[in-house]
Motif scaffolding. Structure first.
Motif, PDB file in Angstrom:
ATOM      1  N   VAL A 288       0.768  -2.787  -3.826  1.00 28.16           N
ATOM      2  CA  VAL A 288      -0.435  -2.510  -3.029  1.00 28.16           C
ATOM      3  C   VAL A 288      -0.139  -1.354  -2.079  1.00 28.16           C
ATOM      4  O   VAL A 288      -0.956  -0.434  -1.892  1.00 28.16           O
ATOM      5  CB  VAL A 288      -0.865  -3.755  -2.218  1.00 28.16           C
ATOM      6  N   HIS A 289       1.043  -1.390  -1.499  1.00 29.26           N
ATOM      7  CA  HIS A 289       1.404  -0.335  -0.545  1.00 29.26           C
ATOM      8  C   HIS A 289       1.609   1.006  -1.243  1.00 29.26           C
ATOM      9  O   HIS A 289       1.304   2.057  -0.701  1.00 29.26           O
ATOM     10  CB  HIS A 289       2.629  -0.767   0.265  1.00 29.26           C
ATOM     11  N   GLU A 290       2.109   0.965  -2.460  1.00 25.87           N
ATOM     12  CA  GLU A 290       2.255   2.217  -3.213  1.00 25.87           C
ATOM     13  C   GLU A 290       0.875   2.816  -3.510  1.00 25.87           C
ATOM     14  O   GLU A 290       0.661   4.027  -3.371  1.00 25.87           O
ATOM     15  CB  GLU A 290       2.946   1.969  -4.560  1.00 25.87           C
ATOM     16  N   LEU A 291      -0.049   1.937  -3.904  1.00 25.62           N
ATOM     17  CA  LEU A 291      -1.409   2.410  -4.191  1.00 25.62           C
ATOM     18  C   LEU A 291      -2.024   3.040  -2.949  1.00 25.62           C
ATOM     19  O   LEU A 291      -2.616   4.128  -3.008  1.00 25.62           O
ATOM     20  CB  LEU A 291      -2.285   1.242  -4.661  1.00 25.62           C
ATOM     21  N   PRO A 321       2.895  -3.573   7.826  1.00 22.39           N
ATOM     22  CA  PRO A 321       3.186  -2.539   6.824  1.00 22.39           C
ATOM     23  C   PRO A 321       1.971  -1.702   6.406  1.00 22.39           C
ATOM     24  O   PRO A 321       2.134  -0.537   6.003  1.00 22.39           O
ATOM     25  CB  PRO A 321       3.715  -3.335   5.627  1.00 22.39           C
ATOM     26  N   TYR A 322       0.760  -2.233   6.519  1.00 20.55           N
ATOM     27  CA  TYR A 322      -0.425  -1.439   6.162  1.00 20.55           C
ATOM     28  C   TYR A 322      -0.616  -0.264   7.122  1.00 20.55           C
ATOM     29  O   TYR A 322      -1.337   0.673   6.824  1.00 20.55           O
ATOM     30  CB  TYR A 322      -1.693  -2.311   6.174  1.00 20.55           C
ATOM     31  N   LEU A 323       0.013  -0.358   8.294  1.00 19.66           N
ATOM     32  CA  LEU A 323      -0.143   0.689   9.301  1.00 19.66           C
ATOM     33  C   LEU A 323       1.026   1.658   9.316  1.00 19.66           C
ATOM     34  O   LEU A 323       1.037   2.623  10.081  1.00 19.66           O
ATOM     35  CB  LEU A 323      -0.256   0.047  10.692  1.00 19.66           C
ATOM     36  N   GLY A 324       2.022   1.400   8.502  1.00 15.15           N
ATOM     37  CA  GLY A 324       3.245   2.184   8.616  1.00 15.15           C
ATOM     38  C   GLY A 324       3.360   3.256   7.557  1.00 15.15           C
ATOM     39  O   GLY A 324       2.387   3.671   6.931  1.00 15.15           O
ATOM     40  N   THR A 325       4.589   3.706   7.403  1.00 15.62           N
ATOM     41  CA  THR A 325       4.886   4.585   6.288  1.00 15.62           C
ATOM     42  C   THR A 325       5.720   3.758   5.324  1.00 15.62           C
ATOM     43  O   THR A 325       6.546   2.960   5.719  1.00 15.62           O
ATOM     44  CB  THR A 325       5.696   5.804   6.734  1.00 15.62           C
ATOM     45  N   GLY A 326       5.470   3.960   4.073  1.00 16.90           N
ATOM     46  CA  GLY A 326       6.101   3.095   3.073  1.00 16.90           C
ATOM     47  C   GLY A 326       7.325   3.710   2.443  1.00 16.90           C
ATOM     48  O   GLY A 326       7.869   4.700   2.921  1.00 16.90           O
ATOM     49  N   LYS A 327       7.702   3.071   1.350  1.00 13.49           N
ATOM     50  CA  LYS A 327       8.908   3.442   0.620  1.00 13.49           C
ATOM     51  C   LYS A 327       8.965   4.943   0.310  1.00 13.49           C
ATOM     52  O   LYS A 327      10.024   5.543   0.322  1.00 13.49           O
ATOM     53  CB  LYS A 327       8.878   2.618  -0.672  1.00 13.49           C
TER      54      LYS A 327
END
Ligand code: GLC
Length: 625
Positions: A288-291, A321-327
């Motif tokens: 989901v976070h990648e999308l 995590p929805y507010l951050g920067t991801g992988k």
């Protein structure tokens, strides 16, 4: 850029033509766009083609932006906190219920200005299936406005009007599902389908039910596909299959279309549900976070003025995590609903105690830099009593019993309750339930037998809004709360709404009541003026800027909340009495904050000093700077 990314970038460079700003963004965010997509779809034969279409759509959007929108792109690139300032105040409404059509909304902008609004969130307005359509959350056409509300041109005209007055426009984008009637739903490759019950049964072992009462289970039989279709929400809302790159691109095109129409913020509906994994609750999966990072990168290249807000009503550790920067170093959303604060406000109001709120807020993970909360008291949805065993245990409470208490209290079924709400999706096995009801009805305005009770209800509403305004974040006013609109039972007469009591708190705007907003002798006048004072207090308090820190403070009185904010050398302490009786707080508990007489100005009642104590009147809030 890594070598393999550079090769892809160079192969894609033909979409950039002459526009320097676009070229810079294309290079800057190319990795953030490509990497998550290659991770998700790199092995898929459909990917190369899908990616080429995506780049074309991004370039077309950037190129189609008017001079005005390009200026806005630049302005927001150099003002990344544009949504997070102390001036920002939001208003949420349905187009039809507010004033009929988009044109009707345009006519009412002076009303919103008068209230102090700078951000307007319009509930789903794209082409929807005929009712029932879950209030527009079952879309048949992402490229068109629902005809009864207007056209895409009307939407652009509204966005333009808003912009001219310094207001931003937010609209809903339903990412997770389409209406069963949507053309995409004709193609099984766009859906999650299962020929037999075997897999659905296996998934359902760990899948929570969103609407256990009215739409039990997460799969619906389709005669057309001769298969079970994944339906997380209602039977007519069919989940999209994001393992298919064509689905990603189709949705990205829908997003970009809204950017072209001049929309400023997209509310990403039901974001946690996009990816499914056996053995899990199928929410918040890493994919989901990648999308979201890929969607965000696409938008940052095409139309950087556009921000994302996550509708992720999940536990704090899953939410941040929805507010951050991801992988992939990609940014996700700029804003997310602070559901925990909302639940705690109502919990404290029912119990008259602030211990659970104070300790739970102290345990909240901080918001990543550059992002912010949306703070709110009510919205179009029910209140799910998301109080965890850990939160409750910290203050010696039992989570289940407390959730039951809250469901009873707000259904108006607890001794001494002032609330007049209703249970939503009750679970007969546990006695727990979610809650429906308008802010005013839940706060006691509907049940008030006399003027004194009415006064207390008004004070309760303003207290909750005061905390939402002072907490830090973008506060949202839900349409009607500024006038104290009560529950509306008319939905019971409409067959396609009658089984969903969330409609009780989605009333039509009452313009006759609004007409009394400047009459201080009326309920409407008192609430409207109270909210205007909150807007003004925020505007003059730099410590409210999202980048500040919020820190709950134990006041030594379990009935009085203390919330501190610090930002750029300025500080704010807000005190709130959550009971209908006067409450003392010792001055030494206030960490050096000096409670002067001005601290009562926002609430509108004087500050009472008694030797070493400050005494707060019933439901009074004090702003100490
Ligand atoms: C979101 C909306 C809710 C809707 C659901 C399905 O949670 O807020 O109203 O029922 O998504 O789209």
């Amino acid at each position: 850029m890594r070598a393999e990314v550079r090769a892809d970038y160079e192969a894609a460079l033909h979409v950039v033509s002459g526009d320097d700003a676009f070229a810079v963004r294309f290079e800057r965010f190319f990795t953030e766009l490509r990497d998550p997509l290659v991770g998700l779809y790199g092995e898929d034969a459909r990917f190369a083609d899908a990616f080429a279409r995506l780049l074309k759509a991004i370039a077309a959007t950037a190129q189609g932006r008017s001079r005005e929108l390009r200026m806005l792109d630049h302005e927001r690139e150099v003002t990344p906190d544009w949504l997070q300032r102390e001036q920002a105040v939001g208003y949420v409404t349905y187009v039809d219920r507010f004033n009929g059509t988009l044109q009707g909304v345009r006519e009412k902008l002076p009303y919103l200005r008068e209230l102090g609004v700078t951000y307007l969130h319009l509930m789903p307005l794209l082409g929807a299936r005929p009712a029932p359509n879950d209030g527009g959350y079952a879309v048949v056409d992402y490229g068109a406005v629902e005809p009864s509300l207007g056209t895409l041109d009307d939407l652009s005209a509204l966005a333009e009007d808003l912009r001219a007055q310094g207001m931003a426009l937010c609209v809903d984008l339903v990412l997770n599902h389409v209406a069963a009637e949507h053309p995409w739903a004709r193609d099984p490759a766009f859906l999650r389908t299962f020929a037999t019950r075997e897999e659905p049964d296996a998934y359902e072992r760990t899948l929570p039910d969103v609407f256990p009462d009215t739409a039990p289970g997460s799969f619906t039989w389709s005669d057309e596909h001769e298969a079970w279709v994944w339906t997380t929400f209602n039977t007519y809302q069919w989940d999209l299959d994001y393992t298919n790159p064509d689905v990603f691109v189709a949705m990205a095109e829908a997003m970009l279309g809204l950017a072209r129409a001049g929309v400023d913020v997209l509310r990403l509906d039901a974001a946690p549900f996009l990816w499914k994994r056996l053995g899990t609750n199928c929410q918040n999966q890493p994919e989901v976070h990648e999308l979201l990072q890929a969607f965000r990168a696409a938008m940052r290249i095409a139309a950087p003025a556009v921000a994302f807000k996550a509708e992720a009503i999940v536990a704090p550790q899953d939410l941040v995590p929805y507010l951050g920067t991801g992988k992939h170093e990609g940014k996700e959303c700029d804003l997310a609903y602070h559901n925990v604060l909302m639940v705690l406000l109502w919990s404290a109001l029912a119990s008259g105690r602030v211990g659970l709120m104070t300790s739970t807020l102290l345990a909240m993970p901080p918001v990543p830099p550059g992002a912010g909360w949306l703070t709110y008291v009510r919205c179009h949805d029910d209140i799910g009593w998301a109080i965890t065993p850990e939160d409750a245990a910290r203050v010696g409470e039992d989570a289940h019993l407390h959730r039951r208490f809250l469901a009873d209290f707000y259904a108006g079924e607890f001794p001494g309750t002032f609330a007049r709400g209703a249970r939503f999706q009750p679970d007969p096995r546990t006695g727990e339930a979610r809650t429906s009801g308008s802010c005013a009805s839940l706060a006691g305005l509907e049940s008030a037998p006399d003027e004194l009770a009415q006064e207390l209800a008004i004070r309760r509403i303003l207290l909750l809004y005061a905390i939402a305004f002072a907490h830090g974040g973008l506060p949202l006013i839900y349409m009607g709360d500024e006038l104290g609109l009560l529950n509306d039972a008319s939905y019971l007469q409409e067959p396609d709404k009658a089984d969903d009591n969330r409609w009780m708190h989605r009333p039509r705007m009452d313009w006759a009541k609004a007409g009394r907003r400047n009459d201080a002798a009326t309920v409407e006048g008192r609430l409207f003026a109270g909210l205007q004072r909150l807007v003004a207090a925020r505007r003059s308090t730099r410590a409210i800027h999202v980048q500040g820190i919020v820190e709950p403070l134990w006041t030594g009185n379990d009935h009085v909340l203390g919330l501190c904010r610090h930002q750029a050398g300025e500080s704010l302490l807000v005190l709130g009495n959550f009971t209908p009786v006067a409450q003392p707080v010792a001055r030494d508990a206030l960490r050096g904050f000096d409670v002067t007489d001005q601290a009562g100005d926002v609430d509108g009642r004087p500050v009472e000093h008694q030797q070493d104590f400050v005494v707060l009147a019933p439901y009074q809030h004090l702003w100490v700077r």
